[in-house]
Write a protein that holds these residues in place. Sequence first.
Motif, mmCIF file in Angstrom:
data_model
loop_
_atom_site.group_PDB
_atom_site.id
_atom_site.type_symbol
_atom_site.label_atom_id
_atom_site.label_comp_id
_atom_site.label_asym_id
_atom_site.label_seq_id
_atom_site.Cartn_x
_atom_site.Cartn_y
_atom_site.Cartn_z
ATOM 1 N N ALA A 71 51.939 84.664 45.662
ATOM 2 C CA ALA A 71 52.422 86.044 45.767
ATOM 3 C C ALA A 71 53.742 86.124 46.531
ATOM 4 N N ILE A 72 53.974 85.154 47.434
ATOM 5 C CA ILE A 72 55.254 85.130 48.142
ATOM 6 C C ILE A 72 56.194 84.081 47.561
ATOM 7 N N GLY A 73 55.638 83.113 46.820
ATOM 8 C CA GLY A 73 56.491 82.119 46.151
ATOM 9 C C GLY A 73 57.277 81.281 47.134
ATOM 10 N N GLY A 74 58.526 80.984 46.749
ATOM 11 C CA GLY A 74 59.400 80.229 47.638
ATOM 12 C C GLY A 74 59.267 78.731 47.540
ATOM 13 N N SER A 75 58.453 78.246 46.595
ATOM 14 C CA SER A 75 58.237 76.809 46.451
ATOM 15 C C SER A 75 58.063 76.467 44.973
ATOM 16 N N ALA A 76 58.485 75.263 44.604
ATOM 17 C CA ALA A 76 58.282 74.808 43.231
ATOM 18 C C ALA A 76 56.796 74.637 42.911
ATOM 19 N N LEU A 77 55.964 74.571 43.947
ATOM 20 C CA LEU A 77 54.524 74.398 43.713
ATOM 21 C C LEU A 77 53.808 75.721 43.506
ATOM 22 N N THR A 78 54.462 76.840 43.846
ATOM 23 C CA THR A 78 53.801 78.142 43.727
ATOM 24 C C THR A 78 54.612 79.154 42.924
ATOM 25 N N ASP A 79 55.804 78.788 42.506
ATOM 26 C CA ASP A 79 56.685 79.705 41.791
ATOM 27 C C ASP A 79 57.120 79.054 40.480
ATOM 28 N N GLY A 80 56.651 79.615 39.375
ATOM 29 C CA GLY A 80 56.945 79.028 38.077
ATOM 30 C C GLY A 80 58.417 79.048 37.704
ATOM 31 N N ASP A 81 59.214 79.827 38.419
ATOM 32 C CA ASP A 81 60.649 79.899 38.134
ATOM 33 C C ASP A 81 61.442 78.791 38.829
ATOM 34 N N ILE A 82 60.765 78.038 39.709
ATOM 35 C CA ILE A 82 61.433 76.938 40.411
ATOM 36 C C ILE A 82 60.916 75.621 39.853
ATOM 37 N N GLN A 83 61.776 74.811 39.327
ATOM 38 C CA GLN A 83 61.361 73.552 38.714
ATOM 39 C C GLN A 83 61.047 72.492 39.762
ATOM 40 N N PRO A 85 61.509 69.053 41.170
ATOM 41 C CA PRO A 85 62.575 68.053 41.014
ATOM 42 C C PRO A 85 62.002 66.673 40.699
ATOM 43 N N GLU A 86 62.738 65.921 39.920
ATOM 44 C CA GLU A 86 62.318 64.560 39.573
ATOM 45 C C GLU A 86 63.293 63.527 40.108
ATOM 46 N N GLU A 87 64.209 63.992 40.959
ATOM 47 C CA GLU A 87 65.136 63.082 41.634
ATOM 48 C C GLU A 87 64.876 63.151 43.126
ATOM 49 N N ALA A 88 65.246 62.101 43.825
ATOM 50 C CA ALA A 88 65.045 62.053 45.270
ATOM 51 C C ALA A 88 65.867 63.138 45.959
ATOM 52 N N THR A 89 65.304 63.719 47.003
ATOM 53 C CA THR A 89 65.999 64.730 47.788
ATOM 54 C C THR A 89 67.011 64.054 48.721
ATOM 55 N N SER A 90 68.129 64.710 48.954
ATOM 56 C CA SER A 90 69.125 64.167 49.877
ATOM 57 C C SER A 90 68.523 64.031 51.276
ATOM 58 N N ASP A 91 68.968 63.023 52.009
ATOM 59 C CA ASP A 91 68.472 62.800 53.368
ATOM 60 C C ASP A 91 68.667 64.046 54.226
ATOM 61 N N GLY A 92 67.603 64.438 54.930
ATOM 62 C CA GLY A 92 67.680 65.576 55.828
ATOM 63 C C GLY A 92 67.451 66.910 55.156
ATOM 64 N N GLU A 93 67.340 66.929 53.843
ATOM 65 C CA GLU A 93 67.130 68.178 53.109
ATOM 66 C C GLU A 93 65.650 68.371 52.820
ATOM 67 N N ILE A 94 65.135 69.547 53.147
ATOM 68 C CA ILE A 94 63.744 69.854 52.848
ATOM 69 C C ILE A 94 63.641 70.238 51.373
ATOM 70 N N PRO A 95 62.821 69.551 50.593
ATOM 71 C CA PRO A 95 62.790 69.785 49.145
ATOM 72 C C PRO A 95 62.144 71.120 48.772
ATOM 73 N N VAL A 96 62.389 71.544 47.537
ATOM 74 C CA VAL A 96 61.857 72.829 47.078
ATOM 75 C C VAL A 96 60.350 72.776 46.846
ATOM 76 N N THR A 97 59.753 71.592 46.945
ATOM 77 C CA THR A 97 58.292 71.488 46.848
ATOM 78 C C THR A 97 57.599 71.852 48.160
ATOM 79 N N TYR A 98 58.382 72.052 49.219
ATOM 80 C CA TYR A 98 57.813 72.545 50.475
ATOM 81 C C TYR A 98 57.258 73.947 50.253
ATOM 82 N N VAL A 99 55.994 74.160 50.640
ATOM 83 C CA VAL A 99 55.364 75.477 50.536
ATOM 84 C C VAL A 99 55.436 76.127 51.915
ATOM 85 N N PRO A 100 56.157 77.243 52.053
ATOM 86 C CA PRO A 100 56.360 77.852 53.367
ATOM 87 C C PRO A 100 55.061 78.067 54.148
#
Length: 228
Positions: A71-83, A85-100
Amino acid sequence: MVDTSKKAVILLSGGLDSATVLAMAQADGYDCYTLGFDYGQRHDSELRAALRVVAAQGTHEHKVIRLNLDAIGGSALTDGDIQVPEEATSDGEIPVTYVPARNTVFLSIALGYAEVIGANHLFIGANAVDYSGYPDCRPEFIQAFERLANVATKAGVEGAGIHIHAPLMTMTKGDIVTVGTALGVDYGLTITCYQADDHGGACGRCEACRLRKAGFEDAGIADPTKYS
């Protein structure tokens, strides 16, 4: 023999890490109550996997709590509009698969459940070595939550206190696979993929799959994962 005075709530997602944590807690003599969450994630394969793990390893009770983090989304795991990622995340960057705040929410509910059943121990499969950079998988978070638990609960103020265990925190994925295998964990029952298909097949491409694959390779143990 299980010491029933050592009662524990185990966060069980159905993945490799949480199945290992359950086995470790059981090996240490804890009377285990497992807790899963249907939180609006992309697929329910991990919920089915948790049931398989419970059937194989045994627990006193397994509960699934329903939440609507989608209901709040914000993550690729809970928001169907966010894909995913299948590539490694840059060092120090929190990936979009993080669920707030996911682990904060999960541990808070587990804490309430622990008070209800009289458990003083909570176990979580957080890992700060081979992980995706999530802020709620760090030792600082676990330590801070334990302090909070002991000022926010009756068990903490009047009882024996609350202890948060994260036994995988400093282990590599290879170490986790080695330990779990020695404890008899059947990893073929588990699913780690962020975007598993309807039949529980793993994609083999997302970061969770890549870390899992590397763990089996490092451990020198055949990977039983079913890939789609």
